[in-house]
Design a protein around this motif. Structure first.
Motif, PDB file in Angstrom:
ATOM      1  N   ASN A   3      -3.872  -4.407 -13.043  1.00  0.00           N
ATOM      2  CA  ASN A   3      -2.721  -4.082 -12.210  1.00  0.00           C
ATOM      3  C   ASN A   3      -3.111  -3.098 -11.114  1.00  0.00           C
ATOM      4  N   ILE A   4      -2.875  -3.485  -9.856  1.00  0.00           N
ATOM      5  CA  ILE A   4      -3.143  -2.613  -8.713  1.00  0.00           C
ATOM      6  C   ILE A   4      -1.845  -2.436  -7.934  1.00  0.00           C
ATOM      7  N   SER A   5      -1.425  -1.190  -7.781  1.00  0.00           N
ATOM      8  CA  SER A   5      -0.203  -0.889  -7.039  1.00  0.00           C
ATOM      9  C   SER A   5      -0.557  -0.243  -5.708  1.00  0.00           C
ATOM     10  N   ILE A   6       0.089  -0.718  -4.650  1.00  0.00           N
ATOM     11  CA  ILE A   6      -0.185  -0.190  -3.310  1.00  0.00           C
ATOM     12  C   ILE A   6       0.370   1.226  -3.172  1.00  0.00           C
ATOM     13  N   ILE A   7       1.560   1.454  -3.732  1.00  0.00           N
ATOM     14  CA  ILE A   7       2.144   2.787  -3.747  1.00  0.00           C
ATOM     15  C   ILE A   7       2.406   3.188  -5.190  1.00  0.00           C
ATOM     16  N   GLY A   8       2.861   4.410  -5.403  1.00  0.00           N
ATOM     17  CA  GLY A   8       3.073   4.916  -6.751  1.00  0.00           C
ATOM     18  C   GLY A   8       4.425   4.562  -7.312  1.00  0.00           C
ATOM     19  N   LEU A   9       4.957   5.460  -8.154  1.00  0.00           N
ATOM     20  CA  LEU A   9       6.232   5.216  -8.810  1.00  0.00           C
ATOM     21  C   LEU A   9       7.416   5.319  -7.865  1.00  0.00           C
ATOM     22  N   SER A  10       7.291   6.140  -6.823  1.00  0.00           N
ATOM     23  CA  SER A  10       8.393   6.299  -5.872  1.00  0.00           C
ATOM     24  C   SER A  10       8.476   5.089  -4.969  1.00  0.00           C
ATOM     25  N   SER A  11       9.646   4.467  -4.929  1.00  0.00           N
ATOM     26  CA  SER A  11       9.804   3.226  -4.160  1.00  0.00           C
ATOM     27  C   SER A  11       9.790   3.453  -2.647  1.00  0.00           C
ATOM     28  N   ASP A  12      10.006   4.687  -2.200  1.00  0.00           N
ATOM     29  CA  ASP A  12      10.028   4.945  -0.760  1.00  0.00           C
ATOM     30  C   ASP A  12       8.749   5.619  -0.271  1.00  0.00           C
ATOM     31  N   GLU A  13       7.730   5.657  -1.118  1.00  0.00           N
ATOM     32  CA  GLU A  13       6.439   6.233  -0.731  1.00  0.00           C
ATOM     33  C   GLU A  13       5.745   5.326   0.280  1.00  0.00           C
ATOM     34  N   GLN A  14       4.979   5.923   1.173  1.00  0.00           N
ATOM     35  CA  GLN A  14       4.226   5.153   2.165  1.00  0.00           C
ATOM     36  C   GLN A  14       2.730   5.325   1.934  1.00  0.00           C
ATOM     37  N   PRO A  15       1.968   4.217   1.839  1.00  0.00           N
ATOM     38  CA  PRO A  15       0.528   4.323   1.593  1.00  0.00           C
ATOM     39  C   PRO A  15      -0.207   4.788   2.846  1.00  0.00           C
ATOM     40  N   SER A  16      -1.353   5.395   2.629  1.00  0.00           N
ATOM     41  CA  SER A  16      -2.181   5.831   3.756  1.00  0.00           C
ATOM     42  C   SER A  16      -2.883   4.629   4.370  1.00  0.00           C
ATOM     43  N   ALA A  17      -3.411   4.821   5.584  1.00  0.00           N
ATOM     44  CA  ALA A  17      -4.155   3.750   6.259  1.00  0.00           C
ATOM     45  C   ALA A  17      -5.386   3.367   5.444  1.00  0.00           C
ATOM     46  N   LYS A  18      -5.984   4.366   4.799  1.00  0.00           N
ATOM     47  CA  LYS A  18      -7.173   4.113   3.978  1.00  0.00           C
ATOM     48  C   LYS A  18      -6.828   3.220   2.789  1.00  0.00           C
ATOM     49  N   THR A  19      -5.709   3.512   2.140  1.00  0.00           N
ATOM     50  CA  THR A  19      -5.268   2.697   1.001  1.00  0.00           C
ATOM     51  C   THR A  19      -4.982   1.265   1.435  1.00  0.00           C
ATOM     52  N   MET A  20      -4.321   1.125   2.561  1.00  0.00           N
ATOM     53  CA  MET A  20      -4.018  -0.214   3.086  1.00  0.00           C
ATOM     54  C   MET A  20      -5.300  -0.997   3.333  1.00  0.00           C
ATOM     55  N   ALA A  21      -6.285  -0.351   3.949  1.00  0.00           N
ATOM     56  CA  ALA A  21      -7.555  -1.010   4.264  1.00  0.00           C
ATOM     57  C   ALA A  21      -8.289  -1.415   2.992  1.00  0.00           C
TER      58      ALA A  21
END
Length: 302
Positions: free
Chosen positions: A210-228
């Protein structure tokens, strides 16, 4: 001999009868209506899985109410004063716990001492830092057993019915669990990528990565590094589908899908359901069945 006063007496008698009828009618209007049946005890619940299990076990013997409005993001909910007043009138208040409802703990101190409150997370098997435990079907079975026990204590005259309903529902849940076990046993790709960390239990019990782009908070925004990093992973492992949680913003998942050549598809974590889903008779069983079909297709399972 003729009665000279009879007409007058008859007239007086008629007035008395009319007055009596009127008085009785008026008294009936003022008198409180007799209750033909006792009001059903109210059970207030937070998340949809709690409502689903309670509704099935109780049948029509209890008044089962959800707190969180249909179609709303359960993570963002906060009870209004009117909501608190309604909960206070309940015979039983059951919330998910495990950190899911940040509002539940402070709310408890403002509720009547006579109101029984149950934190359902104390009755299930938990994973660290993930409150979406109902996605483990064994936990849904445990929740149903709790409902049977609590309802039987609250309304013992219906104990046999609660036992029958719980037993039948648990049989359906066990069947669903078997379908997941068989359906996800042999898959070309066993990586489940989701935009929000809501599917840890689903992955854990079915041996998926299981890989999650963001954490438990549904309104969290991932960093550009995480997206890449996620985009690179999707391309490298040739992942065809990544999932986003229904009822929350899917922009992040759609962006990664677009950049990686994959597709984004919704997956229902069952924290809440929409009005359309409820109107079309969608349930925990049917929605979990739909989730399985989507996962099998995404991971190319045989």
């Amino acid at each position: 001999m003729a009665c000279t006063t009879c007409p007058k007496q008859k007239k007086i008698l008629a007035y008395l009868i009319a007055f009596g009828v009127a008085f009785i009618g008026f008294s009936m209007l003022l008198a409180p209506a007799k209750k033909t049946s006792m009001a059903k005890p109210v059970i207030s619940l937070s998340t949809f899985p709690l409502y689903e299990s309670a509704r099935i076990v109780a049948g029509d013997t209890l008044n089962i109410k959800t707190i969180i409005p249909l179609g709303s993001d359960a993570h963002a909910y906060s009870p209004s004063p009117a909501d608190v007043a309604e909960i206070s009138k309940s015979s039983l208040f059951i919330y998910s716990g495990g950190g899911f409802e940040a509002w539940a703990q402070p709310l408890k101190s403002s509720l009547p001492k006579s109101l029984k409150i149950i934190d359902m997370s104390q009755h299930v098997e938990l994973l660290k830092n993930d409150p979406h435990y109902w996605l483990n079907i064994d936990n849904m079975i445990a929740m149903t057993n709790v409902m049977e026990t609590e309802f039987s204590a609250l309304s013992p005259q219906h104990k046999d019915l609660y036992q029958q309903n719980a037993t039948a529902y648990i049989a359906e849940l066990k069947k669903l669990k078997s379908e997941y076990t068989v359906g996800l046993k042999e898959c070309k790709n066993r990586t489940l990528i989701t935009n929000h960390n809501a599917f840890g239990y689903l992955a854990h019990v079915n041996n998926l990565k299981n890989i999650s782009i963001i954490g438990l908070s549904s309104d969290e925004q991932p960093s550009a590094k995480t997206m890449a990093t996620i985009i690179t992973l999707v391309k490298k492992e040739k992942i065809k589908t990544l999932f986003f949680e229904e009822l929350i913003d899917d922009n992040v998942a759609q962006t990664i899908a677009r950049e990686s050549g994959a597709k984004a598809q919704s997956l229902q974590p069952l924290e809440n359901i929409s009005e359309d889903e409820l109107k079309s008779d969608q349930t925990y069983l049917t929605i979990m069945g739909d989730n399985l079909k989507k996962m099998r297709e995404a991971m190319e399972c045989r």
